[in-house]
Design a protein around this motif. Structure first.
Motif, mmCIF file in Angstrom:
data_model
loop_
_atom_site.group_PDB
_atom_site.id
_atom_site.type_symbol
_atom_site.label_atom_id
_atom_site.label_comp_id
_atom_site.label_asym_id
_atom_site.label_seq_id
_atom_site.Cartn_x
_atom_site.Cartn_y
_atom_site.Cartn_z
ATOM 1 N N ILE A 75 77.871 9.261 27.167
ATOM 2 C CA ILE A 75 77.139 9.624 28.182
ATOM 3 C C ILE A 75 78.184 11.021 28.706
ATOM 4 O O ILE A 75 79.218 10.662 29.068
ATOM 5 N N PRO A 76 77.536 11.542 28.382
ATOM 6 C CA PRO A 76 78.289 13.142 28.970
ATOM 7 C C PRO A 76 78.369 13.816 30.359
ATOM 8 O O PRO A 76 78.098 12.807 31.085
ATOM 9 N N GLN A 106 69.638 13.760 33.029
ATOM 10 C CA GLN A 106 71.106 13.852 32.393
ATOM 11 C C GLN A 106 70.389 13.057 30.976
ATOM 12 O O GLN A 106 69.448 11.930 31.012
ATOM 13 N N THR A 107 70.677 13.195 30.126
ATOM 14 C CA THR A 107 70.330 12.019 28.841
ATOM 15 C C THR A 107 71.778 11.309 28.802
ATOM 16 O O THR A 107 73.084 12.574 28.842
ATOM 17 N N SER A 108 71.741 10.556 27.222
ATOM 18 C CA SER A 108 72.816 10.406 26.984
ATOM 19 C C SER A 108 72.388 9.544 25.392
ATOM 20 O O SER A 108 71.041 9.109 25.144
ATOM 21 N N TRP A 109 73.384 9.442 24.283
ATOM 22 C CA TRP A 109 72.633 8.954 23.869
ATOM 23 C C TRP A 109 73.270 6.943 23.436
ATOM 24 O O TRP A 109 74.444 6.478 23.766
ATOM 25 N N ARG A 151 74.916 18.011 32.161
ATOM 26 C CA ARG A 151 73.361 18.019 31.691
ATOM 27 C C ARG A 151 73.814 19.096 30.142
ATOM 28 O O ARG A 151 73.722 20.293 30.959
ATOM 29 N N PHE A 158 81.956 7.293 28.269
ATOM 30 C CA PHE A 158 82.075 8.528 29.269
ATOM 31 C C PHE A 158 82.434 9.625 28.759
ATOM 32 O O PHE A 158 83.840 9.454 28.272
ATOM 33 N N LEU A 186 68.592 8.817 30.936
ATOM 34 C CA LEU A 186 69.424 7.969 30.714
ATOM 35 C C LEU A 186 68.881 7.097 31.777
ATOM 36 O O LEU A 186 69.116 5.761 32.175
ATOM 37 N N VAL A 208 76.067 2.878 25.045
ATOM 38 C CA VAL A 208 75.232 4.929 25.096
ATOM 39 C C VAL A 208 76.674 5.368 25.875
ATOM 40 O O VAL A 208 78.372 5.237 25.728
#
Length: 169
Positions: free
Chosen positions: A133-134, A150-153, A137, A166, A112, A131
């Protein structure tokens, strides 16, 4: 066409490679544009969860990896609709720039914190990045309870409803 890379291969130690968990891929399937049939996974290892999950959801997946001589920066398959990958974070800027030049829809799983920085901010504003955002994590290593970041697409040309989305997992 196979080529040698000018980029160093990331080692498998010291957290150099983090493999995409299946739940991270399941999260994006509903957001893949409806017209997409063939997806290029340009960093696919032999047992890629990305490729496996997308195949399971009836997408054709073209797999390539630099270790097999297919350098994302020099190779492009002939017929594909979209790129979905978890690129090496060390080269996230280069992957993003190349993907924008290819001008195909894409989804990249990135930290992120990729939103930070003037250069990327300008790039994202220019190309209208969106983005996913889950709300948690992802666990990249089966031995650990979760990632320390934290990762996101990061999505391009996916026609999402909002720029920031979200997602409950």
């Amino acid at each position: 066409m196979k080529t040698e890379s000018k980029f160093k291969l990331m080692s498998n130690n010291s957290w150099g490679e983090l493999y995409t968990p299946r739940e991270a891929v399941k999260m994006i399937v509903p957001y893949i544009p409806k017209n997409v049939q063939t997806i290029w996974e340009c960093t696919a290892i032999d047992d890629s969860k990305i490729a496996d999950e997308l195949n399971h959801n009836y997408y054709n997946v073209i797999k390539s990896h630099i270790k097999d001589g297919y350098n994302f920066f020099e190779y492009e398959p002939e017929n594909y609709d979209m790129i979905i990958t978890n690129p090496p974070y060390k080269y996230k800027n280069e992957f993003l720039e190349r993907a924008f030049k290819l001008n195909k829809p894409f989804m990249f799983l990135l930290p992120l914190t990729t939103l930070e920085g003037k250069k990327r901010c300008d790039l994202f504003r220019k190309h209208k990045i969106q983005v996913l955002i889950p709300n948690k994590r992802f666990n990249f290593l089966e031995k650990k309870s979760g990632a320390w970041f934290q990762t996101s697409w990061f999505c391009y040309k996916c026609n999402l409803t909002n720029d920031l989305n979200f997602i409950n997992i």
